[in-house]
Design a protein around this motif. Structure first.
Motif, PDB file in Angstrom:
ATOM      1  N   LEU A 105       0.970  -1.162  -0.121  1.00  0.00           N
ATOM      2  CA  LEU A 105      -0.081   0.030   0.076  1.00  0.00           C
ATOM      3  C   LEU A 105       1.006   1.315   0.002  1.00  0.00           C
ATOM      4  N   SER A 106       2.115   1.108   0.802  1.00  0.00           N
ATOM      5  CA  SER A 106       2.999   2.443   0.890  1.00  0.00           C
ATOM      6  C   SER A 106       3.585   2.663  -0.495  1.00  0.00           C
ATOM      7  N   ALA A 107       3.805   1.609  -1.342  1.00  0.00           N
ATOM      8  CA  ALA A 107       4.561   1.694  -2.562  1.00  0.00           C
ATOM      9  C   ALA A 107       3.557   2.415  -3.601  1.00  0.00           C
ATOM     10  N   LEU A 108       2.128   1.699  -3.320  1.00  0.00           N
ATOM     11  CA  LEU A 108       1.101   2.042  -4.434  1.00  0.00           C
ATOM     12  C   LEU A 108       0.694   3.561  -4.501  1.00  0.00           C
ATOM     13  N   TYR A 109       0.565   3.817  -3.004  1.00  0.00           N
ATOM     14  CA  TYR A 109      -0.212   5.419  -2.748  1.00  0.00           C
ATOM     15  C   TYR A 109       0.750   6.492  -2.207  1.00  0.00           C
ATOM     16  N   PHE A 110       1.964   5.954  -1.458  1.00  0.00           N
ATOM     17  CA  PHE A 110       2.809   6.984  -0.930  1.00  0.00           C
ATOM     18  C   PHE A 110       4.165   6.719  -1.511  1.00  0.00           C
ATOM     19  N   ASP A 111       4.399   6.334  -2.645  1.00  0.00           N
ATOM     20  CA  ASP A 111       5.767   6.235  -3.177  1.00  0.00           C
ATOM     21  C   ASP A 111       6.717   5.407  -2.407  1.00  0.00           C
ATOM     22  N   GLY A 112       6.418   4.479  -1.476  1.00  0.00           N
ATOM     23  CA  GLY A 112       7.069   3.812  -0.818  1.00  0.00           C
ATOM     24  C   GLY A 112       7.688   4.521   0.286  1.00  0.00           C
ATOM     25  N   ARG A 113       7.245   5.891   0.733  1.00  0.00           N
ATOM     26  CA  ARG A 113       8.051   6.616   1.855  1.00  0.00           C
ATOM     27  C   ARG A 113       7.597   6.215   3.227  1.00  0.00           C
ATOM     28  N   ALA A 114       6.449   5.655   3.307  1.00  0.00           N
ATOM     29  CA  ALA A 114       6.031   5.055   4.659  1.00  0.00           C
ATOM     30  C   ALA A 114       6.509   3.824   4.997  1.00  0.00           C
ATOM     31  N   ARG A 115       7.717   3.770   5.839  1.00  0.00           N
ATOM     32  CA  ARG A 115       8.298   2.343   5.880  1.00  0.00           C
ATOM     33  C   ARG A 115       8.122   1.704   7.397  1.00  0.00           C
ATOM     34  N   PRO A 116       7.016   1.148   7.805  1.00  0.00           N
ATOM     35  CA  PRO A 116       6.963   0.724   9.353  1.00  0.00           C
ATOM     36  C   PRO A 116       7.922  -0.282   9.623  1.00  0.00           C
ATOM     37  N   ASP A 117       8.339  -0.469  10.882  1.00  0.00           N
ATOM     38  CA  ASP A 117       9.301  -1.440  11.266  1.00  0.00           C
ATOM     39  C   ASP A 117       8.443  -2.810  11.668  1.00  0.00           C
ATOM     40  N   SER A 118       7.006  -2.491  12.077  1.00  0.00           N
ATOM     41  CA  SER A 118       6.365  -3.542  12.525  1.00  0.00           C
ATOM     42  C   SER A 118       4.881  -3.271  12.329  1.00  0.00           C
ATOM     43  N   VAL A 119       4.125  -4.355  11.976  1.00  0.00           N
ATOM     44  CA  VAL A 119       2.755  -4.075  11.575  1.00  0.00           C
ATOM     45  C   VAL A 119       2.130  -5.387  12.444  1.00  0.00           C
ATOM     46  N   ARG A 120       1.154  -5.017  13.359  1.00  0.00           N
ATOM     47  CA  ARG A 120       0.482  -6.400  13.920  1.00  0.00           C
ATOM     48  C   ARG A 120      -0.883  -6.212  14.402  1.00  0.00           C
ATOM     49  N   PRO A 171      -4.706  19.033   7.145  1.00  0.00           N
ATOM     50  CA  PRO A 171      -5.006  19.157   5.615  1.00  0.00           C
ATOM     51  C   PRO A 171      -3.887  18.335   5.026  1.00  0.00           C
ATOM     52  N   ARG A 172      -2.712  18.327   5.105  1.00  0.00           N
ATOM     53  CA  ARG A 172      -1.575  17.493   4.602  1.00  0.00           C
ATOM     54  C   ARG A 172      -1.757  16.175   4.795  1.00  0.00           C
ATOM     55  N   PHE A 173      -2.415  15.626   6.029  1.00  0.00           N
ATOM     56  CA  PHE A 173      -2.682  14.205   6.207  1.00  0.00           C
ATOM     57  C   PHE A 173      -3.724  13.587   5.483  1.00  0.00           C
ATOM     58  N   TRP A 174      -4.855  14.567   5.343  1.00  0.00           N
ATOM     59  CA  TRP A 174      -6.052  14.038   4.629  1.00  0.00           C
ATOM     60  C   TRP A 174      -5.784  14.219   2.993  1.00  0.00           C
ATOM     61  N   ARG A 175      -4.836  15.084   2.778  1.00  0.00           N
ATOM     62  CA  ARG A 175      -4.405  15.127   1.164  1.00  0.00           C
ATOM     63  C   ARG A 175      -3.710  13.628   0.739  1.00  0.00           C
ATOM     64  N   LEU A 176      -2.780  13.160   1.831  1.00  0.00           N
ATOM     65  CA  LEU A 176      -2.085  11.984   1.576  1.00  0.00           C
ATOM     66  C   LEU A 176      -3.316  10.846   1.276  1.00  0.00           C
ATOM     67  N   GLU A 178      -6.374  11.142   0.418  1.00  0.00           N
ATOM     68  CA  GLU A 178      -7.206  11.257  -0.880  1.00  0.00           C
ATOM     69  C   GLU A 178      -6.554  10.442  -2.153  1.00  0.00           C
ATOM     70  N   ALA A 179      -5.351   9.951  -1.881  1.00  0.00           N
ATOM     71  CA  ALA A 179      -4.910   9.035  -3.243  1.00  0.00           C
ATOM     72  C   ALA A 179      -5.441   7.802  -3.207  1.00  0.00           C
ATOM     73  N   TYR A 180      -5.862   7.478  -2.057  1.00  0.00           N
ATOM     74  CA  TYR A 180      -6.794   6.082  -1.942  1.00  0.00           C
ATOM     75  C   TYR A 180      -8.395   6.324  -2.232  1.00  0.00           C
ATOM     76  N   PRO A 181      -8.738   5.676  -3.234  1.00  0.00           N
ATOM     77  CA  PRO A 181     -10.083   5.852  -3.910  1.00  0.00           C
ATOM     78  C   PRO A 181     -11.139   5.447  -2.996  1.00  0.00           C
ATOM     79  N   ARG A 182     -11.009   4.591  -2.113  1.00  0.00           N
ATOM     80  CA  ARG A 182     -11.989   4.108  -1.107  1.00  0.00           C
ATOM     81  C   ARG A 182     -12.164   4.669   0.262  1.00  0.00           C
ATOM     82  N   THR A 183     -11.362   5.856   0.355  1.00  0.00           N
ATOM     83  CA  THR A 183     -11.238   6.414   1.644  1.00  0.00           C
ATOM     84  C   THR A 183     -12.634   6.775   2.473  1.00  0.00           C
ATOM     85  N   GLU A 184     -13.500   7.557   1.375  1.00  0.00           N
ATOM     86  CA  GLU A 184     -14.837   7.959   2.148  1.00  0.00           C
ATOM     87  C   GLU A 184     -15.801   6.627   2.397  1.00  0.00           C
ATOM     88  N   ARG A 185     -15.617   5.752   1.349  1.00  0.00           N
ATOM     89  CA  ARG A 185     -16.465   4.456   1.566  1.00  0.00           C
ATOM     90  C   ARG A 185     -15.978   3.765   2.875  1.00  0.00           C
TER      91      ARG A 185
END
Length: 208
Positions: A105-120, A171-176, A178-185
């Protein structure tokens, strides 16, 4: 086949007794639709023997015979929701898959800039869907998301990934997002779940 690619189908279950099956065909009342929260019950005069349910976007559709009583409707809605949930539990992804999904998802919508060390997954978040600690690069998702549509889980993941890039909800957070088309849904789906949790429990049918 449901139109939504994330839909699930619980199959059909017989809801008609042997005595009912012996009755001759009679005129049925017009079909009607009842909508309650994220569950939509559709009554049909053409359906006389079976009950079925499936996911359609952000709601669950339950199909029942038109002549079913309200007490029977409530019982069958509960039964079919349980069947759908049982099916979806088999599709729950583990922590390792969450890490892979976050990277994708990071690669697809944030150009891979968000790189978590752990997700659980965690079981101690009952008032929030997810959380992020940027200093540690850690993301935690509530176990309550398990079994929900994939686009909803993806939205929560993206929400927390965005916090690795932008603190707070400005505003900067929500602009990010906006790249995901199903945010509102996805937000609407989660708001519906919260609203449904606040509804009072229906009293048991007489005689139960």
């Amino acid at each position: 086949m449901p139109a939504d690619p994330y839909s699930g189908f619980a199959g059909e279950t017989s809801a008609r007794s042997a005595k009912d099956q012996q009755r001759s065909a009679a005129s049925h009342p017009p079909s009607r639709i009842a909508v309650t929260s994220a569950v939509e019950v559709r009554r049909s005069s053409r359906r006389s023997r079976t009950v079925s349910a499936y996911r359609e976007g952000d709601r669950t559709i339950v199909l029942i015979p038109a002549r079913m009583s309200e007490a029977e409707e409530q019982r069958w809605v509960t039964v079919m929701l349980d069947k759908l949930a049982a099916q979806e539990r088999k599709q729950i992804i583990g922590d390792s898959e969450l890490v892979e999904r976050a990277a994708r998802l990071s690669a697809l919508y944030f150009d891979g800039r968000a790189r978590p060390d752990s997700v659980r997954w965690v079981t101690n978040q009952n008032t929030r869907w997810g959380s992020c600690t940027p200093a540690e690069g850690s993301i935690r998702l509530s176990h309550r998301l398990q079994g929900m549509p994939e686009y909803v889980v993806d939205y929560v993941l993206l929400h927390e990934l965005a916090h690795l890039l932008v603190p707070g909800h400005g505003p900067r957070f929500w602009r990010l997002l906006e790249a995901y088309p199903r945010t509102e849904r996805a937000r609407g789906y989660l708001e519906g779940v919260v609203a449904a949790d606040r509804l009072p429990h229906l009293p048991a049918a007489r005689g139960e």
